[in-house]
Write a protein that holds these residues in place. Structure first.
Motif, mmCIF file in Angstrom:
data_model
loop_
_atom_site.group_PDB
_atom_site.id
_atom_site.type_symbol
_atom_site.label_atom_id
_atom_site.label_comp_id
_atom_site.label_asym_id
_atom_site.label_seq_id
_atom_site.Cartn_x
_atom_site.Cartn_y
_atom_site.Cartn_z
ATOM 1 N N GLY A 1 8.105 4.289 -4.142
ATOM 2 C CA GLY A 1 7.212 4.262 -2.990
ATOM 3 C C GLY A 1 7.816 3.546 -1.809
ATOM 4 O O GLY A 1 7.699 3.990 -0.656
ATOM 5 N N LEU A 2 8.503 2.424 -2.049
ATOM 6 C CA LEU A 2 9.167 1.709 -0.961
ATOM 7 C C LEU A 2 10.294 2.538 -0.355
ATOM 8 O O LEU A 2 10.520 2.520 0.862
ATOM 9 N N GLU A 3 11.012 3.269 -1.199
ATOM 10 C CA GLU A 3 12.082 4.132 -0.693
ATOM 11 C C GLU A 3 11.513 5.233 0.201
ATOM 12 O O GLU A 3 12.079 5.548 1.264
ATOM 13 N N GLN A 4 10.391 5.810 -0.197
ATOM 14 C CA GLN A 4 9.750 6.817 0.650
ATOM 15 C C GLN A 4 9.272 6.202 1.963
ATOM 16 O O GLN A 4 9.362 6.831 3.026
ATOM 17 N N MET A 5 8.766 4.972 1.894
ATOM 18 C CA MET A 5 8.359 4.277 3.114
ATOM 19 C C MET A 5 9.538 4.140 4.073
ATOM 20 O O MET A 5 9.411 4.409 5.281
ATOM 21 N N LYS B 1 -6.437 -9.257 -10.939
ATOM 22 C CA LYS B 1 -6.560 -9.100 -12.392
ATOM 23 C C LYS B 1 -5.797 -7.889 -12.905
ATOM 24 O O LYS B 1 -5.414 -7.822 -14.075
ATOM 25 N N ILE B 2 -5.580 -6.901 -12.029
ATOM 26 C CA ILE B 2 -4.964 -5.642 -12.480
ATOM 27 C C ILE B 2 -3.674 -5.333 -11.738
ATOM 28 O O ILE B 2 -3.141 -4.223 -11.841
ATOM 29 N N GLY B 3 -3.164 -6.327 -10.969
ATOM 30 C CA GLY B 3 -1.974 -6.076 -10.165
ATOM 31 C C GLY B 3 -0.813 -5.532 -10.967
ATOM 32 O O GLY B 3 -0.063 -4.667 -10.495
ATOM 33 N N HIS B 4 -0.674 -5.999 -12.202
ATOM 34 C CA HIS B 4 0.452 -5.543 -13.037
ATOM 35 C C HIS B 4 0.392 -4.048 -13.297
ATOM 36 O O HIS B 4 1.416 -3.408 -13.551
ATOM 37 N N LEU B 5 -0.803 -3.472 -13.222
ATOM 38 C CA LEU B 5 -0.934 -2.030 -13.452
ATOM 39 C C LEU B 5 -0.468 -1.222 -12.241
ATOM 40 O O LEU B 5 -0.109 -0.054 -12.367
ATOM 41 N N PHE B 6 -0.499 -1.849 -11.063
ATOM 42 C CA PHE B 6 0.002 -1.198 -9.859
ATOM 43 C C PHE B 6 1.526 -1.291 -9.766
ATOM 44 O O PHE B 6 2.151 -0.489 -9.089
ATOM 45 N N PHE B 7 2.097 -2.307 -10.401
ATOM 46 C CA PHE B 7 3.491 -2.645 -10.161
ATOM 47 C C PHE B 7 4.434 -2.083 -11.215
ATOM 48 O O PHE B 7 5.315 -2.772 -11.712
ATOM 49 N N ASP C 1 -1.551 0.510 10.171
ATOM 50 C CA ASP C 1 -2.184 -0.143 9.023
ATOM 51 C C ASP C 1 -1.977 0.741 7.793
ATOM 52 O O ASP C 1 -2.888 0.938 7.005
ATOM 53 N N PHE C 2 -0.768 1.260 7.645
ATOM 54 C CA PHE C 2 -0.514 2.293 6.633
ATOM 55 C C PHE C 2 -1.132 1.868 5.305
ATOM 56 O O PHE C 2 -0.927 0.771 4.811
ATOM 57 N N ALA C 3 -1.989 2.747 4.760
ATOM 58 C CA ALA C 3 -2.092 4.160 5.000
ATOM 59 C C ALA C 3 -3.363 4.559 5.746
ATOM 60 O O ALA C 3 -3.909 5.645 5.532
ATOM 61 N N ILE D 1 0.842 -1.196 0.000
ATOM 62 C CA ILE D 1 0.000 0.000 0.000
ATOM 63 C C ILE D 1 0.876 1.244 0.000
ATOM 64 O O ILE D 1 0.613 2.213 -0.727
ATOM 65 N N ALA D 2 1.939 1.237 0.801
ATOM 66 C CA ALA D 2 2.853 2.381 0.808
ATOM 67 C C ALA D 2 3.426 2.619 -0.579
ATOM 68 O O ALA D 2 3.509 3.757 -1.052
ATOM 69 N N ALA D 3 3.809 1.524 -1.258
ATOM 70 C CA ALA D 3 4.419 1.644 -2.579
ATOM 71 C C ALA D 3 3.424 2.129 -3.618
ATOM 72 O O ALA D 3 3.813 2.690 -4.645
ATOM 73 N N THR D 4 2.132 1.918 -3.362
ATOM 74 C CA THR D 4 1.092 2.379 -4.280
ATOM 75 C C THR D 4 0.684 3.812 -3.975
ATOM 76 O O THR D 4 0.510 4.633 -4.884
#
Length: 587
Positions: free
Chosen positions: A248-252, A234-240, A483-485, A107-110
């Protein structure tokens, strides 16, 4: 040749000395390089978080990432003077490193690298996203953002929408705003999404795929709870998108250091795509950031991954530690995450009494399936972590535990309810009697109590969200999480909310549920460790435990409780290594 060797040897000694140079001006370098394996921390308030009340030590000695001494400064110097470098706290306060027992890197990375337009301000590592209220104001903000940032080549995600602050949203509204630009508006709860026609086309989904799902409103482009969980794979690839996700992980990581956290955990891994989430997370953790991460398998996602078969899911969960553990990523053995009712931010948690506007809550997992899952893992002596928000959602889990205790009694099972938005004092009594534990989100009170008292829950329920004292007073271990975010990654803010019970509108609700400062700090240290069954390793300053500390500019016990959330985090010590918080005021 001899002179050349002598020159190189001198340079080597110089490099060793430089590498052991104290960081941030806080430590005093020892004379011999070999002595750098040991460090004495002294000359500040050292709060151990051991026992039932505040306890202090004058000095702590660390060797190779472990605490080897806790006691008086005089005794520490007597034993270790000349054998260890010194870290002079200069009057600052040292505590066990803060523990975040429920945070979602996916979620943080998104959320973090995408657009944020939410009811309240969101503080990011390098900027603050201003909050917005009112339908016209919200539509204006998302329109401006879509015009300036969205393209026809990729779905543009905006997180933070909430109907009680922002009014109605649907597919038609988004079509008018975005036209051919694909847009997804992710709800503040991260349990829902609204999409326009262009996004549906890019996702490649069809109405018939969801015709039997009651938690999908195709006409409105609205996918919620089980509908959202069915859509994400079904759409995970669009988030990744790799670059954006890693950003996003670096900001986390920056937020984790900024807020004094040395351990995080994700109950419910993966969220959607195991391989992508793990591989990207590992790339971030291979940088050796100053924290550890513990993962608890997502029983619901594994159930879907393994042919809708719970036994297969459990067998796969038991292979994860051997296959995927690293030096700083650990799958916790014999622990599992399950889901009861819907999100509190959506007002879809299941309530015993109706909502004041007549709508009803939702179940994230069909009740027959959830009961089967709970029994399967309980009977194999797992520690269960169960997402449960409303009093009906919580009661359903409690009733299952009561039944299972009759059929297959367990001592110290430590089944932990997560979130616990609303429950009564009588329910807290039953929870304590059954040996159930809790990891709660106190921020619900700050963010939601005023609005929910007016709409949905009514005054009595709205003003008594997350009644933690009812649990703590009965000896139930309670940790706090973001439970970020669903809350900022700020343990001191969570403790502050539990201690003061003040809302976003400065209302002082249910003051009988306030915790003491010590109880509040237990929720982000030793009790947070217990939620993960790691209380013998982290969570307090004790000989033999991992040397994870947070260094604060002020002692939380010596300031006005209303100032606790504003205490400066100077840095952390992770496995014996000091890391300065670059965002602090320390020069």
């Amino acid at each position: 040749m001899k002179n050349a060797f002598g020159f190189l040897f001198s340079i080597s000694l110089l490099l060793i000395a430089c590498n052991n140079k104290p960081q941030g001006g806080k430590a005093e370098a020892a004379a011999e390089p070999y002595q750098m394996q040991q460090t004495i921390y002294y000359n500040g308030d050292i709060i151990t978080m051991e026992g039932d009340e505040p306890k202090y030590a004058e000095a702590v000695v660390v060797r190779e990432g472990k605490i080897i001494f806790v006691g008086s400064k005089e005794e520490a110097l007597e034993q270790f003077e000349g054998k260890a470098k010194k870290h002079n706290l200069n009057g600052d306060t040292m505590m066990p490193g803060f523990i975040e027992p429920h945070l979602h890197p996916s979620i943080a990375a998104t959320v973090l690298p995408n657009e944020i337009i939410a009811p309240y301000d969101w503080v990011l590592p390098n900027e603050t996203k201003k909050g917005v209220s009112g339908h016209e104001n919200y539509i204006g903000r998302i329109t401006e953002s879509i015009d300036n940032n969205a393209t026809e080549e990729a779905i543009f995600f905006i997180w933070g929408y909430h109907q009680l602050w922002h009014g109605e949203l649907n597919r038609e509204i988004l079509n008018k705003i975005a036209g051919n630009k694909p847009v997804g508006i992710i709800h503040r709860s991260f349990h829902e999404i609204f999409v326009n026609d262009a996004a549906i086309k890019m996702m490649g989904i069809k109405e018939e795929e969801f015709k039997d799902n009651p938690q999908v409103d195709w006409e409105k482009g609205h996918f919620f709870e089980g509908g959202w969980m069915a859509l994400v794979p079904k759409i995970g690839h669009l988030f990744f998108s790799k670059d954006k996700y890693l950003n996003g992980l670096e900001q986390m990581t920056q937020l984790i250091l900024k807020n004094g956290i040395t351990t995080i955990a994700e109950p419910g891994f993966p969220s959607s795509n195991f391989d992508l989430e793990y591989n990207y997370l590992k790339l971030e953790m291979d940088k050796n950031p100053p924290y550890d991460i513990y993962l608890i398998p997502n029983g619901t996602q594994l159930y879907g991954m393994k042919g809708n078969n719970n036994e297969n899911a459990k067998q796969y969960a038991e292979t994860l530690a051997d296959s995927f553990n690293t030096k700083n990523i650990t799958f916790l053995p014999k622990q599992i995450k399950l889901f009861s009712d819907g999100a509190i931010y959506s007002q879809l948690m299941q309530m015993k009494e109706d909502y004041t506007d007549g709508h009803h809550g939702e179940w994230m997992t069909p009740l027959n399936l959830l009961k089967e899952q709970i029994a399967l893992y309980w009977n194999d002596d797992y520690k269960l972590h169960i997402h449960a928000n409303g009093d009906l959602g919580i009661q359903m889990v409690v009733d299952n535990v009561e039944e299972l205790q009759d059929q297959h009694p367990r001592e110290n099972h430590q089944l932990t309810l997560h979130h616990m938005g609303y429950f009564t004092d009588e329910m807290a009594k039953q929870i304590a009697e059954l040996g159930i534990e809790a990891s709660v989100n106190p921020y619900y009170l700050w963010a939601l109590a005023d609005k929910y008292s007016e709409i949905g829950l009514g005054k009595d329920r709205g003003e008594n969200l997350v009644r933690i004292k009812s649990l703590v007073s009965r000896g139930v271990p309670v940790s706090f999480h973001s439970d970020f975010a669903m809350a900022p990654v700020e343990p001191l803010t969570l403790a502050w909310t539990a201690i003061n019970r003040v809302t976003s509108e400065d209302s002082k609700f249910s003051q009988d549920q306030r915790l003491s400062v010590f109880e509040g700090l237990q929720g982000i240290t030793i009790d947070a460790a217990r939620t993960l069954s790691l209380e013998d390793r982290i969570g307090s300053i004790k000989e033999g435990k991992q040397a994870d500390f947070v260094i604060l500019g002020k002692n939380p016990f010596k300031v006005n409780p209303m100032e606790i959330k504003d205490i400066e985090v100077i840095g952390v010590v992770h496995k014996g290594q000091f890391h300065i918080n670059k965002a602090s005021n320390l020069k």
